[in-house]
Every structure is written in structure tokens, then in C-alpha cells.
Write a protein that holds these residues in place. Structure first.
Motif, short mmCIF file in Angstrom:
data_model
loop_
_atom_site.label_atom_id
_atom_site.label_comp_id
_atom_site.label_asym_id
_atom_site.label_seq_id
_atom_site.Cartn_x
_atom_site.Cartn_y
_atom_site.Cartn_z
N VAL A 32 3.80 26.00 102.95
CA VAL A 32 3.44 27.28 103.57
C VAL A 32 2.36 27.04 104.64
CG1 VAL A 32 2.41 29.56 103.15
CG2 VAL A 32 4.06 28.62 101.52
N ASN A 33 2.52 27.72 105.76
CA ASN A 33 1.58 27.64 106.88
C ASN A 33 0.13 27.90 106.41
OD1 ASN A 33 0.09 28.13 109.21
ND2 ASN A 33 1.62 29.48 110.14
N LYS A 218 7.65 30.52 104.97
CA LYS A 218 6.90 29.29 105.27
C LYS A 218 6.09 29.45 106.56
CE LYS A 218 9.21 27.54 101.84
NZ LYS A 218 8.66 27.21 100.55
N PHE A 219 6.77 29.78 107.66
CA PHE A 219 6.09 29.81 108.96
C PHE A 219 5.10 30.97 109.04
CE2 PHE A 219 5.58 30.50 113.51
CZ PHE A 219 5.44 29.20 113.98
N PHE A 220 5.49 32.13 108.50
CA PHE A 220 4.61 33.30 108.58
C PHE A 220 3.79 33.50 107.30
CE2 PHE A 220 7.82 34.04 111.84
CZ PHE A 220 7.02 34.37 112.93
N ALA A 221 3.80 32.47 106.46
CA ALA A 221 2.93 32.43 105.27
C ALA A 221 3.02 33.69 104.40
CB ALA A 221 1.47 32.19 105.71
N CYS A 222 4.25 34.06 104.05
CA CYS A 222 4.40 35.28 103.25
C CYS A 222 5.49 35.15 102.19
CB CYS A 222 4.67 36.47 104.17
SG CYS A 222 6.09 36.22 105.26
N THR A 271 0.03 28.26 115.34
CA THR A 271 0.67 27.50 114.26
C THR A 271 1.34 26.25 114.80
OG1 THR A 271 1.10 29.53 113.03
CG2 THR A 271 2.43 27.62 112.43
N ARG A 272 2.08 26.41 115.86
CA ARG A 272 2.83 25.26 116.39
C ARG A 272 1.88 24.18 116.91
NH1 ARG A 272 7.85 25.08 117.40
NH2 ARG A 272 7.73 24.40 119.55
N GLU A 273 0.78 24.61 117.52
CA GLU A 273 -0.19 23.62 118.01
C GLU A 273 -0.84 22.87 116.84
OE1 GLU A 273 -1.36 25.84 122.20
OE2 GLU A 273 -2.78 25.95 120.52
#
Ligand code: PLP
Length: 364
Positions: A32-33, A218-222, A271-273
Motif C-alpha cells: 500500500v502507498n 494500493k495506489f490510493f492507499a484505501c 506518489t510516482r516520484e
């Protein structure tokens, strides 16, 4: 339950088993992010707490339009679900494939769902000697008129390996000749450096034997919100899948969040950086350890192999959890033995702690 049977997200089970309060465990296993829920999503939910007093829009029109704008898929091709897991389950139940091929090792739910429908499964192995990179020619040789479905996770969990979309065309053409579908799980796609090269989303406009599943956990941490979506241009299959689904399986908060998160360009960029820079730094650090082999990843996690027989992945797991650090012992995955560990990228200080502990354990 052994530690190897636990899903990456099963923090509560680990917390109870090791008597460590959940909040004290540093979770390198959930993928998770680490930036947590976008502030824009928090604000939207906080300002609309009463949203649950109404039913969500049963057609999820605004949500599907928001996903379409984010992904480039056609709004009518999109079906939303209670996490990507509900959509994996729904599409598999709808297709009820008699003969499927799962590119493996991969996320365990594909196999579980197909087994529930009673279909036969062939696990197609990604090979260690090929660094777990998919060998498409070898896969194509397995496909015949009996094949109904091929399942591919891209980038793949747990190996982090990936295949570019232009290479998938060839596979889709081959599957088309045999009247078979390709399901691609792109849960980790937004962590890839070059999403536009890896994502098969543009191919949904060309191929109707393709459906793509994505999540936001995962990407939006939810992961607790349970919001996933899929794109499929085969209207027959999609409409049947929609009939199989519960009408309001995406709740009002998830509906609201999904209309906000995909436009939060600051969060997406940040997040991507973070992931790109930490991915490079961790790779550099761990490559210096001679007792492990680290595989290239386009995701927010790494898989490594222990090149020593002095210690197993299970023993490393135990040593790390004693320090409240949770990684994934991969021995429960098909084709992986007790030599493999997966961990995800967290904040730089947390990544440093894990690197240091891994070095300490292996250098003793
Ligand atoms: C590849 C993959 N797909 C799907 C999921 C499930 O995600 P969701 O929370 O969207 O159901 C996971 C969770 O670990 C995963 O790794």
C-alpha cells in the motif's frame, strides 16, 4: 495458520499471532502507498458524511465517467466493484472457464475463484532463470481450442515483472483464434515508470476478448474502502457480469472517493516520484548484498531470492517480525520455495530500516 498462508493485508492476524499492537507493525507486506489516503478524498468524505443516507447511483454513471477520463477506457465498458477482488470473482463466475491458464506465481485469488467454479487450471510458470519475465512464445504454445481464459497480472504480484502492451497484441490475436479471453489484473499499473507502454487499457478499444481489472487499494492507499473497476468491450460478457453482481456493491463513500481521487494530480505525481526514486535507491543498496538476488520490478514492491542455504525466508520473516517489521515470506506461492521474500516500498526512513535489518541478518 502459518505465516506463509497469510495475505499481505492480513495485519490483524499477524498482530494477534505475535501479540504486537497493529499500529506498531511496519507493514512492508501490504503493498500500500505509504503516503496514505489523498487529502482530497478525506475532505470529500468528511464533508459528505450523510452520503450514506442515500443509495449510490445504481448505474454509477459519474463514477464510471471519472474512471473513463482517468484511464482512457470507454465509460460504457466500465464495471465497478467492491475492490478488484469482487470483479475478479464476478468475471470468473460469469465466464466459468472450463480450461484456464494462470501465469504464475501470481496473486492467489484467480486460482481460488476458478477452483470454485470447478474449472481446470494450468499454472504456466514464469521461470527464475528468465528472471520471472513472461516468455510469450512459450505461453502461446500452451494455448489451444480448449483454452477459455488466460490470466495475467501485469505488473505481476509477487515478482514485479511486467510485459509491455505491444507484446500483448500477439497474445490477444492468438487467443482470438481460439475463442479465448485474456484477463489482465493491472492493480499495480500506476506504479510503473511508463504506464502508457505497459498498460493494456488502450487495447480494450481494439480487442473484445480482453478485460482489465484494476483496484484503488494500493495506489490510493484505501484497501478498506473497497473500490475496484474493470474495462471490457465485449458487451455480452460485461452485461452478464453486471447481472451477476450485487447492484450496490460499491458504497456511497467509495463512489464519492472515486469521483475525486483520479483528478488529484498532485497526489498521483507525488506518489510516482516517491516510488520511482525509492525503487532506484533500494535496488542500488540491495544489489550490494551478495547473498541475495533482486529482481527488476515495475511495481511498488521487490522480490528477492536468498542465494544461501544458511537461512530460509521463513526464518527471516520471524527475525523481522520480532522487530515489528512485516515482510512477505513467499513460500506459499506456486513455483517459489522457501528462498523468496517480497517487501513493498514505504517512506525513505522505513526503507532504510528494512535494508539495514536485512543486511544485519545476512551478514551475521
Ligand atoms: C494483484 C492483486 N490484485 C488484486 C488484489 C486485491 O485488491 P483489492 O483490494 O482491490 O480487492 C491484490 C491485493 O493484494 C493484488 O495483489
Amino acid at each position: 495458520m502459518s505465516n506463509t498462508q497469510v495475505h499481505g493485508g492480513d495485519l490483524d492476524i499477524i498482530s494477534r499471532k505475535y501479540s504486537i499492537p497493529k499500529e506498531e507493525i511496519v507493514n512492508y507486506s501490504g503493498n500500500v502507498n505509504p503516503l496514505g489516503l489523498p487529502e482530497t478524498v478525506k475532505a470529500a468524505i468528511a464533508e459528505n458524511l450523510d452520503a450514506i443516507c442515500d443509495y449510490p447511483d445504481v448505474s454509477y454513471l459519474k463514477l464510471r465517467q471519472s474512471i473513463a477520463a482517468y484511464t482512457g477506457a470507454a465509460a460504457e465498458s466500465i464495471l465497478v466493484g467492491n475492490g478488484s477482488t469482487e470483479l475478479i470473482s464476478t468475471y470468473i463466475k460469469t465466464l466459468a472457464p472450463k480450461n484456464s491458464i494462470i501465469v504464475s506465481p501470481a496473486y492467489s485469488e484467480y486460482q481460488r475463484e476458478i477452483e470454485l467454479t470447478g474449472g481446470k487450471i494450468e499454472l504456466f510458470p514464469l521461470l527464475e532463470e528468465e528472471n520471472f519475465v513472461l516468455n510469450l512464445e512459450r505461453l502461446k504454445r500452451k494455448i489451444n481450442d480448449d483454452t477459455d481464459l488466460v490470466v495475467l497480472c501485469n505488473p505481476n504480484n509477487p515478482t514485479g515483472s511486467y510485459v509491455t502492451a505491444d507484446r500483448l497484441r500477439n497474445l490477444l490475436d492468438c487467443l482470438k483464434e481460439h475463442n479465448a479471453y485474456l484477463m489482465v489484473d493491472e492493480t499495480y499499473i500506476e506504479f510503473a515508470s511508463e504506464i502508457s507502454k505497459v498498460s493494456a487499457m488502450p487495447l480494450t478499444h481494439e480487442y473484445n476478448n480482453l478485460f482489465i481489472i484494476r483496484g484503488t487499494s494500493k495506489f490510493f492507499a484505501c484497501p478498506g474502502l473497497r473500490l475496484g473497476y474493470s474495462a471490457c468491450t465485449d458487451s455480452g460478457l460485461r452485461e452478464k457480469a453486471a447481472d451477476f453482481k450485487d447492484p450496490w456493491s460499491v458504497n456511497s463513500y467509495a463512489e464519492l472517493a472515486g469521483c475525486v481521487m483520479f483528478t488529484d494530480t498532485d497526489f498521483i505525481k507525488h506518489t510516482r516520484e516517491l516510488i520511482t526514486s525509492e525503487r532506484g535507491r533500494i535496488k542500488n543498496e540491495l544489489s550490494k548484498i551478495s547473498q541475495i538476488k533482486l529482481y527488476d520490478t515495475q511495481s511498488n514492491f521487490f522480490l528477492f531470492k536468498l542465494l544461501t542455504d544458511k537461512i530460509t525466508a521463513g526464518e527471516i520473516f520471524e527475525k523481522l517480525i520480532a522487530k515489528k517489521l512485516l515482510v512477505r515470506d513467499c513460500s506459499s506461492f506456486p513455483f517459489l520455495d522457501g528462498h523468496y521474500i517480497r517487501f513493498c516500498i514505504l517512506m525513505p526512513e522505513q526503507n532504510d530500516i528494512l535494508i539495514k535489518e536485512i543486511k544485519n541478518i545476512l551478514e551475521k
